[in-house]
Design a protein around this motif. Structure first.
Motif, short mmCIF file in Angstrom:
data_model
loop_
_atom_site.label_atom_id
_atom_site.label_comp_id
_atom_site.label_asym_id
_atom_site.label_seq_id
_atom_site.Cartn_x
_atom_site.Cartn_y
_atom_site.Cartn_z
N ASN A 1 37.48 10.74 13.39
CA ASN A 1 36.85 9.74 12.51
C ASN A 1 37.85 9.05 11.60
OD1 ASN A 1 34.31 10.51 13.54
ND2 ASN A 1 34.34 12.28 12.16
N GLN A 2 38.95 8.63 12.18
CA GLN A 2 39.93 7.86 11.41
C GLN A 2 40.54 6.84 12.35
OE1 GLN A 2 43.57 8.06 11.73
NE2 GLN A 2 43.19 9.11 13.66
N ASN A 3 41.03 5.75 11.79
CA ASN A 3 41.63 4.70 12.62
C ASN A 3 43.10 4.46 12.28
OD1 ASN A 3 39.17 4.17 13.92
ND2 ASN A 3 38.51 2.81 12.28
N GLU B 1 41.89 0.25 19.65
CA GLU B 1 40.85 0.29 20.70
C GLU B 1 41.51 0.30 22.09
OE1 GLU B 1 40.96 -1.83 18.18
OE2 GLU B 1 39.07 -1.64 17.08
C1 LIG Z 1 37.13 2.77 12.79
O1 LIG Z 1 36.97 1.51 13.43
C2 LIG Z 1 35.69 1.31 13.99
C3 LIG Z 1 35.70 -0.06 14.68
O2 LIG Z 1 36.66 -0.09 15.69
C4 LIG Z 1 34.60 1.38 12.93
O3 LIG Z 1 33.34 1.27 13.53
C5 LIG Z 1 34.71 2.71 12.21
O4 LIG Z 1 33.79 2.76 11.13
C6 LIG Z 1 36.11 2.95 11.68
N1 LIG Z 1 36.20 4.31 11.12
C7 LIG Z 1 36.69 4.56 9.92
C8 LIG Z 1 36.67 5.99 9.48
O5 LIG Z 1 37.17 3.69 9.21
#
Ligand SMILES: *[C@@H]1O[C@H](CO)[C@@H](O)[C@H](O)[C@H]1NC(C)=O
Ligand SMILES: *[C@@H]1O[C@H](CO)[C@@H](O)[C@H](O)[C@H]1NC(C)=O
Ligand SMILES: *[C@@H]1O[C@H](CO)[C@@H](O)[C@H](O)[C@H]1NC(C)=O
Length: 286
Positions: free
Chosen positions: A58-60, A220
């Protein structure tokens, strides 16, 4: 540099994994395994590795993670054989610890982050199982790879299938059945690692440049590429079959005796033994 915290048996344990950023955005990270003298894959490493893997959910922000070592001559050794002994960890359920071990192996395949092994020392047993579940591997001049399991009486449960895919069944048979020790050059020739580099610095430069370049691209896209490549991965039910094989072997009295004998002969997994672990088992146990 962020440092992970861990607690084992209620006491503050030594930190075995440290993190550093590779690029400015820190979307490419380096995680250094530091559990001297041999980077034994012990209870602390299992638990701390699990904490780290969960931190990637849950991280980007983190796109690429490189695993290296700051312990001379070792990337990561085999599992702490004491964990197979009854009452291995007083007050702790060691079968729960093994569940965490296998969860970590699964997380390397399923976590949507690109994992790279940067190896310039030994990767034995559990170390190699984790390495082979990463997305790619690069070796330095002091890298060595090997699964001691056949010599103990077991199988390289977490990585046999990955190795067969990477190097083919004939070579996997030779290396696994003979509990071979494989140099970085040979590993690169057969495909156990992607490439071998002439110095620690050349290895580091190559890995940093691969990691930095990958991390320029959309998260992605990286995730979709990893997911697509994973379409060819062995299924989880195959790992379950291998776990059943491993557990059957581990229950054989001779195998339990081998584990006890190796702990004794190796002076509890001493550094001088571990440098040539597989060859020492062959030489002193048989
Ligand atoms: C990560 O990115 C997605 C969209 O690609 C988004 O839906 C999600 O909430 C993001 N997660 C966080 C933890 O920021
Ligand atoms: C130990 O852990 C295993 C697996 O998580 C579980 O099935 C078992 O019930 C636990 N045993 C005890 C005594 O807590
Ligand atoms: C053997 O080594 C393990 C791992 O380093 C350690 O946890 C254990 O205390 C040692 N046992 C003995 C009897 O020295």
């Amino acid at each position: 540099m962020h440092i992970l915290e861990t607690v084992w048996l209620g006491a503050a344990a030594a930190k075995v994994l440290t993190q550093a950023c590779i690029n400015k955005a820190c979307s490419a990270k380096r995680v250094t395994i530091s559990n001297p003298p041999v980077n034994l894959w012990d209870a602390n490493v299992i638990e701390e590795f699990n904490t780290f893997m969960h931190s990637l959910n849950n991280q980007n922000e983190t796109k690429v993670v490189v695993f290296d070592s700051d312990t001379a001559d070792f990337w990561a050794a085999h599992i702490d054989l004491n964990l197979f002994q009854p009452d291995a960890i007083p007050g702790r359920n060691s079968s729960a610890l093994f569940e965490t071990y296998y969860e970590n192996l699964d997380l390397l395949l399923t976590t949507p982050v690109i994992f790279i092994g940067e190896v310039n020392g030994r990767a034995w047993g559990a170390g190699d199982e984790h390495l082979l579940r990463m997305d790619m591997r690069f070796a330095g001049p002091h890298a060595q790879f090997g699964a001691p399991e056949a010599a103990v009486g077991l199988i390289h449960v977490g990585a046999l299938q990955q190795l067969v895919r990477l190097i083919g069944p004939g070579r996997a048979s030779e290396y696994m059945l003979a509990a071979a020790q494989v140099s970085g050059h040979e590993a690169a020739r057969v495909g156990w690692v992607n490439s071998v580099h002439p110095s620690a610095e050349a290895l580091r430069n190559h890995v940093d440049s691969v990691a930095t370049r990958i991390s320029l691209f959309p998260v992605e896209t990286l995730r979709a590429t990893k997911a697509s490549i994973a379409e060819q991965a062995p299924s989880k039910s195959i790992l379950d079959n291998d776990r059943a094989r491993f557990n059957q072997l581990a229950a054989i009295p001779q195998v339990q005796q081998n584990v006890e004998d190796i702990i004794r002969l190796s002076k509890n997994q001493s550094r001088s033994w571990e440098l040539n672990n597989n060859d020492n088992i062959v030489r002193y146990l048989y």
